[in-house]
Write an enzyme that holds these catalytic residues in place. Structure first.
Site, short mmCIF file in Angstrom:
data_model
loop_
_atom_site.label_atom_id
_atom_site.label_comp_id
_atom_site.label_asym_id
_atom_site.label_seq_id
_atom_site.Cartn_x
_atom_site.Cartn_y
_atom_site.Cartn_z
N GLY A 339 1.00 -1.31 -0.09
CA GLY A 339 -0.16 -0.13 -0.15
C GLY A 339 0.79 1.47 -0.08
O GLY A 339 2.07 1.17 -0.38
N GLU A 363 21.39 -2.47 -21.88
CA GLU A 363 22.06 -3.55 -22.50
C GLU A 363 21.22 -4.27 -23.36
O GLU A 363 21.29 -5.63 -23.36
CB GLU A 363 22.67 -4.55 -21.37
CG GLU A 363 24.02 -3.64 -20.48
CD GLU A 363 24.73 -4.72 -19.58
OE1 GLU A 363 24.75 -5.73 -19.86
OE2 GLU A 363 24.91 -4.05 -18.45
#
Length: 389
Positions: A339, A363
């Site tokens: 939450g 990458e």
């Protein structure tokens, strides 16, 4: 022994690394300035022998190293990995002189390395590089030297690195350029005239910058490998580091799962702990299953690299793709289960939420990994293994 099960020595080493990351490296990381190279952290990594180990260990050890550090301190993991990525082209293709000059300094944490491949218009399409290496007539022509002109962008450790492994086009200029052919790798010290850089403010607080090359001189002594064969150096480096990016992602995902397990076991809602709600329990089970699958893909790719298997490109792409996508899922799920508290600045999951997004891009973005996988699959179909006997 079942495939990819760690032996007791490996298990103990990973536990030691996690403790080092949390207890010793974490406080050093906290003292660093966001978006800047943390040289004190690098010296500590060097003093522990972890930076140098990247250059001598196999791919599996590298993956275990990155996964374990990521669980305890993502900043330490990133600092280590960027040193490895920037300097591994020297390991792969450097001359004896280049290795002697730079590898001990990088391994000790005294010199900062950077891998300079990406450009404003050539990110995932690395073969589209536009940085030009023009023959330098003043130094005797292309056989002796070149002048680098152009830009690199989103380069980790820039502009603070002490040297850059730079990929430039020595072959035909666009539109005559022929993809990956004609690209040369250079080792460029940061103090070369004409080389300037600026820092970029990114979502995750890593040192990332842009580089400008204004007729930067390089000579044949600066070439890594062969002239015109630099793309092989780049791909050779990425084939090793892509699975370990997956390992980094697995480490973050495991930390997120551990946090979710601890929180849902003790947090009370609707008359009992969250873990007793089937919707919560099933989410945790799904995260755990995906992490285990990602970890096995990473280990399999690393073992393929270490044994010289022919399918390393496909396995590396699969590992990087699935692990980074899984980490995003795991962290997002953990945040959802926590939450609003997980979004508060300083919460471990808030930190991971910012960290986890970039590995799906750098990458080779996830879409590029899928392209590599498909290309390798069709190549295997067109060239099936020959029967023996």
């Amino acid at each position: 022994m079942p495939a990819f099960t760690l032996d007791p020595a490996q298990t103990a080493w990973c536990a030691e690394l996690r403790a080092l990351a949390a207890d010793r490296l974490g406080p050093l990381a906290a003292k660093g300035e966001p978006g800047r190279v943390n040289r004190e952290l690098l010296l500590a990594l060097g003093g522990l022998g972890l930076l140098e180990r990247q250059f001598t260990a196999g791919a599996l050890d590298l993956c275990l190293l990155r996964e374990s550090l990521a669980q305890g301190c993502t900043e330490a993991e990133t600092a280590l990995a960027l040193q490895g990525l920037g300097a591994y082209p020297i390991v792969l293709a450097g001359t004896a002189g280049q290795r002697a000059r730079w590898l001990p300094e990088v391994g000790a944490g005294r010199a900062v390395a950077a891998f300079a491949l990406t450009e404003p218009a050539a990110g995932s399409d690395a073969a589209a590089l536009a940085l030009r290496a023009v023959p330098d007539g003043g130094s005797g022509g292309g056989d002796d030297g070149w002048l680098l002109t152009g830009e690199k962008r989103w380069i980790s450790n820039a502009p603070e690195a002490d040297f850059y492994t730079v990929f430039a086009r020595t072959g035909p200029a666009a539109p005559e350029a022929t993809g990956s052919r004609g690209i040369t790798a250079f080792l460029v010290p940061a103090d070369r005239p004409g080389l300037t850089g600026t820092a970029l403010d990114m979502l995750a607080p890593h040192p990332v910058g842009a580089l400008r090359f204004d007729a930067v001189p390089v000579t044949r002594a600066d070439v890594l490998g062969e002239v015109g064969r630099g793309f092989r150096v780049a791909m050779g480096t990425l084939n090793l580091f892509r699975p370990s990016v997956g390992a980094f992602a697995v480490g973050m995902a495991q930390t997120a799962l551990d946090a979710a397990l601890a929180h849902t076991a003790t947090r009370t809602a609707f008359g009992g702990p969250l873990k007793d709600l089937q919707s919560v329990a099933h989410q945790v089970a799904e995260v755990a299953t995906r992490i285990e699958a990602a970890r096995l893909l990473v280990y399999a790719a690393a073992c393929a690299y270490d044994t010289g298997a022919p399918d390393v490109p496909a396995r590396s792409a699969m590992a990087k793709l699935y692990a980074t996508e899984t980490a995003q899922f795991a962290v997002d799920t953990a945040v959802q289960l926590h939450g609003a508290r997980a979004l508060q600045r300083g919460h471990p999951l808030e930190h991971l939420y910012r960290e986890v997004r970039a590995p799906r891009i750098y990458e080779g973005a996830s879409e590029v990994q899928r392209t590599i996988i498909a290309k390798e699959l069709y190549r295997a179909t067109a060239n099936p293994p020959q029967a023996v006997g």
